[in-house]
Design a protein around this motif. Structure first.
Motif, PDB file in Angstrom:
ATOM      1  N   TRP A 121       0.845  -1.206   0.000  1.00  0.00           N
ATOM      2  CA  TRP A 121       0.000   0.000   0.000  1.00  0.00           C
ATOM      3  C   TRP A 121       0.874   1.246   0.000  1.00  0.00           C
ATOM      4  N   SER A 122       1.901   1.235   0.832  1.00  0.00           N
ATOM      5  CA  SER A 122       2.821   2.369   0.928  1.00  0.00           C
ATOM      6  C   SER A 122       3.550   2.593  -0.395  1.00  0.00           C
ATOM      7  N   TYR A 123       4.047   1.522  -0.993  1.00  0.00           N
ATOM      8  CA  TYR A 123       4.768   1.605  -2.271  1.00  0.00           C
ATOM      9  C   TYR A 123       3.872   2.235  -3.334  1.00  0.00           C
ATOM     10  N   TYR A 124       2.625   1.753  -3.412  1.00  0.00           N
ATOM     11  CA  TYR A 124       1.685   2.294  -4.395  1.00  0.00           C
ATOM     12  C   TYR A 124       1.420   3.765  -4.138  1.00  0.00           C
ATOM     13  N   GLN A 125       1.199   4.140  -2.880  1.00  0.00           N
ATOM     14  CA  GLN A 125       0.885   5.530  -2.559  1.00  0.00           C
ATOM     15  C   GLN A 125       2.060   6.460  -2.861  1.00  0.00           C
ATOM     16  N   ILE A 126       3.267   5.990  -2.656  1.00  0.00           N
ATOM     17  CA  ILE A 126       4.450   6.789  -3.013  1.00  0.00           C
ATOM     18  C   ILE A 126       4.489   7.007  -4.522  1.00  0.00           C
ATOM     19  N   SER A 127       4.238   5.938  -5.286  1.00  0.00           N
ATOM     20  CA  SER A 127       4.186   6.065  -6.744  1.00  0.00           C
ATOM     21  C   SER A 127       3.127   7.070  -7.167  1.00  0.00           C
ATOM     22  N   ASP A 128       1.959   6.989  -6.529  1.00  0.00           N
ATOM     23  CA  ASP A 128       0.863   7.890  -6.869  1.00  0.00           C
ATOM     24  C   ASP A 128       1.229   9.341  -6.555  1.00  0.00           C
ATOM     25  N   ALA A 129       1.859   9.557  -5.410  1.00  0.00           N
ATOM     26  CA  ALA A 129       2.232  10.923  -5.019  1.00  0.00           C
ATOM     27  C   ALA A 129       3.249  11.518  -5.987  1.00  0.00           C
ATOM     28  N   TYR A 130       4.223  10.725  -6.388  1.00  0.00           N
ATOM     29  CA  TYR A 130       5.207  11.228  -7.356  1.00  0.00           C
ATOM     30  C   TYR A 130       4.593  11.379  -8.742  1.00  0.00           C
ATOM     31  N   ARG A 131       3.679  10.466  -9.100  1.00  0.00           N
ATOM     32  CA  ARG A 131       3.019  10.563 -10.413  1.00  0.00           C
ATOM     33  C   ARG A 131       2.323  11.906 -10.560  1.00  0.00           C
ATOM     34  N   ARG A 132       1.621  12.324  -9.517  1.00  0.00           N
ATOM     35  CA  ARG A 132       0.870  13.571  -9.597  1.00  0.00           C
ATOM     36  C   ARG A 132       1.763  14.806  -9.538  1.00  0.00           C
ATOM     37  N   ARG A 133       3.005  14.651  -9.107  1.00  0.00           N
ATOM     38  CA  ARG A 133       3.932  15.781  -9.059  1.00  0.00           C
ATOM     39  C   ARG A 133       4.873  15.828 -10.260  1.00  0.00           C
ATOM     40  N   ALA A 134       4.885  14.793 -11.043  1.00  0.00           N
ATOM     41  CA  ALA A 134       5.857  14.695 -12.140  1.00  0.00           C
ATOM     42  C   ALA A 134       5.663  15.813 -13.170  1.00  0.00           C
ATOM     43  N   PRO A 135       6.775  16.336 -13.706  1.00  0.00           N
ATOM     44  CA  PRO A 135       8.161  16.028 -13.335  1.00  0.00           C
ATOM     45  C   PRO A 135       8.573  16.778 -12.065  1.00  0.00           C
ATOM     46  N   THR A 136       9.378  16.093 -11.252  1.00  0.00           N
ATOM     47  CA  THR A 136       9.827  16.716 -10.011  1.00  0.00           C
ATOM     48  C   THR A 136      11.175  16.134  -9.605  1.00  0.00           C
ATOM     49  N   ASN A 137      11.941  16.920  -8.865  1.00  0.00           N
ATOM     50  CA  ASN A 137      13.186  16.405  -8.324  1.00  0.00           C
ATOM     51  C   ASN A 137      12.841  15.409  -7.219  1.00  0.00           C
ATOM     52  N   PHE A 138      13.320  14.182  -7.353  1.00  0.00           N
ATOM     53  CA  PHE A 138      12.920  13.124  -6.425  1.00  0.00           C
ATOM     54  C   PHE A 138      13.267  13.480  -4.987  1.00  0.00           C
ATOM     55  N   ALA A 139      14.498  13.890  -4.746  1.00  0.00           N
ATOM     56  CA  ALA A 139      14.944  14.169  -3.378  1.00  0.00           C
ATOM     57  C   ALA A 139      14.192  15.350  -2.771  1.00  0.00           C
ATOM     58  N   ASP A 140      13.989  16.399  -3.563  1.00  0.00           N
ATOM     59  CA  ASP A 140      13.336  17.603  -3.049  1.00  0.00           C
ATOM     60  C   ASP A 140      11.895  17.340  -2.620  1.00  0.00           C
ATOM     61  N   ALA A 141      11.244  16.363  -3.269  1.00  0.00           N
ATOM     62  CA  ALA A 141       9.827  16.098  -2.987  1.00  0.00           C
ATOM     63  C   ALA A 141       9.624  15.085  -1.863  1.00  0.00           C
TER      64      ALA A 141
END
Length: 283
Positions: A121-141
């Motif tokens: 669940w956590s892995y999926y939610q992390i993917s979802d959070a980054y998906r909605r912010r893309a493109p983004t600096n991974f570390a900064d987000a």
């Protein structure tokens, strides 16, 4: 009920260590994880970059494999039936291994919601959070993503999430090591961005996960037509890490390669999967 752990384990070299571990315990009998890894160092030349020793950090690795259903809980040097399916991938379609492991990590909770699969669940939610912010600096987000996922866990009404363990930047760094293995890439020069294409095996597996999950569509059965609603598009885009606008073309391509999937398009887009898809079907 045991508490749900959201932290994702995975030091440097973890994805390759997992692949090597599954491969070796399929071929030989072992009485400890250390014995498996000693052979892995020799046969697969596993190393930690910029380290003088050759040991890969395997802390929590067997717990992860148990929670994802790949090794037996009472003997973690023994594969489950699902673990044996992944061996077929290593043997017959090695290039798809990391994509399909990402699929398993993304969807295990949705196929079998429990405290054990909280990491999924956590892995999926992390993917979802980054998906909605893309493109983004991974570390900064990272901190923003951590806070969002933890807030979602707090809002979950399932008792599974009554006492969720914390996420941390280390959790996200572990997550990063798995998505770094995806091809086409989603991480380049520290930037997380979505792609327009994903491997056919991952696409058909993601569609199958929609049909298997009682959380997303409770009454959906193989052979039913499924309209690409916002909910289904979000799920597929998150698992595949692709742009939503590219889904129709990607699904059409997959349907042309796999007769179990069909797609219809008029005023809306509907997909139909006629039968279940196991991991070894994709090998």
């Amino acid at each position: 009920m045991s508490s749900t752990k959201l932290h994702i384990e995975g030091g440097t070299g973890r994805p390759d260590a997992i692949k090597s571990y599954l491969d070796l315990i399929d071929r030989r009998e072992y009485d400890s994880a250390n014995a498996v890894m000693e052979d892995a160092y020799v046969e697969f030349n596993l190393t930690r970059p910029n380290k003088t020793d050759r040991e890969v950090d395997t802390k929590g690795m067997l717990t992860t494999l148990t929670k994802l259903g790949l090794v037996k809980d009472d003997n973690r040097q023994q594969l489950t039936e699902l673990g044996e399916e992944f061996i077929d991938v290593i043997i017959y379609n090695e290039d798809a291994f990391f994509a399909l492991f990402h699929l398993l990590y993304s969807t295990a909770y949705y196929r079998n919601p429990s405290s054990k699969t909280g990491i999924s669940w956590s892995y999926y939610q992390i993917s979802d959070a980054y998906r909605r912010r893309a493109p983004t600096n991974f570390a900064d987000a990272r901190q923003e993503v951590i806070e969002e996922v933890m807030e979602k866990a707090d809002r979950m009404d399932s008792p599974i999430f009554d006492d969720p363990g914390p996420l941390s930047k280390r959790s996200l760094n572990s997550y990063r090591r798995f998505i770094e293995k995806l091809d086409p890439p989603v991480l380049e020069d520290g930037t997380f961005d979505l792609r327009s294409f994903a491997q056919t095996e991952l696409v058909i597996g993601a569609v199958d996960s929609l049909y298997r999950s009682d959380i997303i569509f409770k009454s959906l059965r193989y052979g039913d037509r499924l309209e690409l609603s916002e909910e289904s598009k979000e799920f597929l885009s998150t698992v595949l890490l692709v742009h939503e606008d590219d889904l129709p073309e990607l699904l059409e391509h997959t349907a042309s390669m796999d007769g179990r999937l069909s797609i219809e398009s008029d005023y809306s887009i509907r997909i139909r999967l006629t039968e279940g898809v196991n991991i070894d079907d994709l090998a």
